[in-house]
Design an enzyme around this catalytic site. Structure first.
Site, short mmCIF file in Angstrom:
data_model
loop_
_atom_site.label_atom_id
_atom_site.label_comp_id
_atom_site.label_asym_id
_atom_site.label_seq_id
_atom_site.Cartn_x
_atom_site.Cartn_y
_atom_site.Cartn_z
N CYS A 10 0.87 -1.19 0.00
CA CYS A 10 0.00 0.00 0.00
C CYS A 10 0.90 1.23 0.00
O CYS A 10 2.06 1.16 -0.42
CB CYS A 10 -0.97 -0.01 1.18
N ASN A 13 2.28 1.48 4.39
CA ASN A 13 2.58 0.21 5.08
C ASN A 13 2.26 0.31 6.58
O ASN A 13 2.90 -0.31 7.41
CB ASN A 13 4.04 -0.23 4.86
N CYS A 15 -1.48 0.77 7.35
CA CYS A 15 -2.92 0.46 7.46
C CYS A 15 -3.29 -0.78 6.63
O CYS A 15 -3.52 -1.85 7.18
CB CYS A 15 -3.78 1.65 7.04
N ARG A 16 -3.38 -0.63 5.32
CA ARG A 16 -3.96 -1.70 4.48
C ARG A 16 -3.03 -2.88 4.31
O ARG A 16 -3.44 -4.04 4.50
CB ARG A 16 -4.37 -1.14 3.11
N ASP A 128 -8.26 3.77 1.06
CA ASP A 128 -7.32 4.24 2.09
C ASP A 128 -8.13 4.70 3.31
O ASP A 128 -8.91 5.65 3.20
CB ASP A 128 -6.52 5.39 1.49
#
Ligand code: 4NP
Length: 161
Positions: A10, A13, A15-16, A128
């Site tokens: 993402c 690096n 959250c997702r 996001d």
């Protein structure tokens, strides 16, 4: 037995992609395939290198029994294209950045996680959640759990063949 490797990517690096890392690694472990499927995550940006995942990401994951606390952010580099068999972006912007890198590095061709492995989701990107509310982190988990289940099935088939 054959082995394979997956890198989730993402922007930050935090959250997702750490969510995908933790969820998919958990499924791999439950399937008894930890020795056959290597899992990692990285960001196309460098702002959060060395940081633990966002506390909101950790809290949402913990609600579903995933522990992300040991993960630390790092940035994608050229060697990743030669180390990982599958490189899966969370959205089109990160896919475009990976494709730009791939033109220089060669190696594995990056893909889009939900487009390539999600089933019946109606979306091809993981939104996001960074600037949104708590619901966003749950939605990220819903999308990632779906695509991770199908990714695991796909890899179980390819490892057997
Ligand atoms: P991620 O979310 O790409 O899912 O880790 C973000 C984290 C940080 C920022 C943007 C997105 N940021 O702008 O710092």
């Amino acid at each position: 037995m054959a082995s394979t490797s997956v890198l989730f990517v993402c922007l930050g690096n935090i959250c997702r992609s750490p969510t995908a890392h933790g969820v998919f690694a958990h499924m791999v472990e439950q399937a008894g395939l930890t020795g056959q499927i290597q899992v990692d995550s990285a960001g196309t940006g460098d702002w959060h290198v060395g940081s633990a995942p966002d506390p909101r990401t950790c809290a949402a994951a913990r609600e579903r029994s995933y522990d992300l606390s040991m993960l630390r952010a790092r940035q994608v580099d050229a060697a990743d294209f030669h180390r990982f068999d599958l490189i899966l972006a969370m959205d089109n912007q990160n896919l475009a950045n990976l494709q730009r890198m791939h033109r220089q590095t060669g190696g594995s061709t990056p893909g889009l996680f939900l487009r390539d492995f999600g089933h019946g989701l109606g979306v091809t990107e993981v939104p996001d959640p960074y600037y949104g509310g708590a619901d966003g982190f749950d939605q990220v988990l819903d999308l990632i759990e779906n695509a991770s289940r199908h990714l695991l099935k796909h890899l179980q088939q390819t490892l057997r063949s």
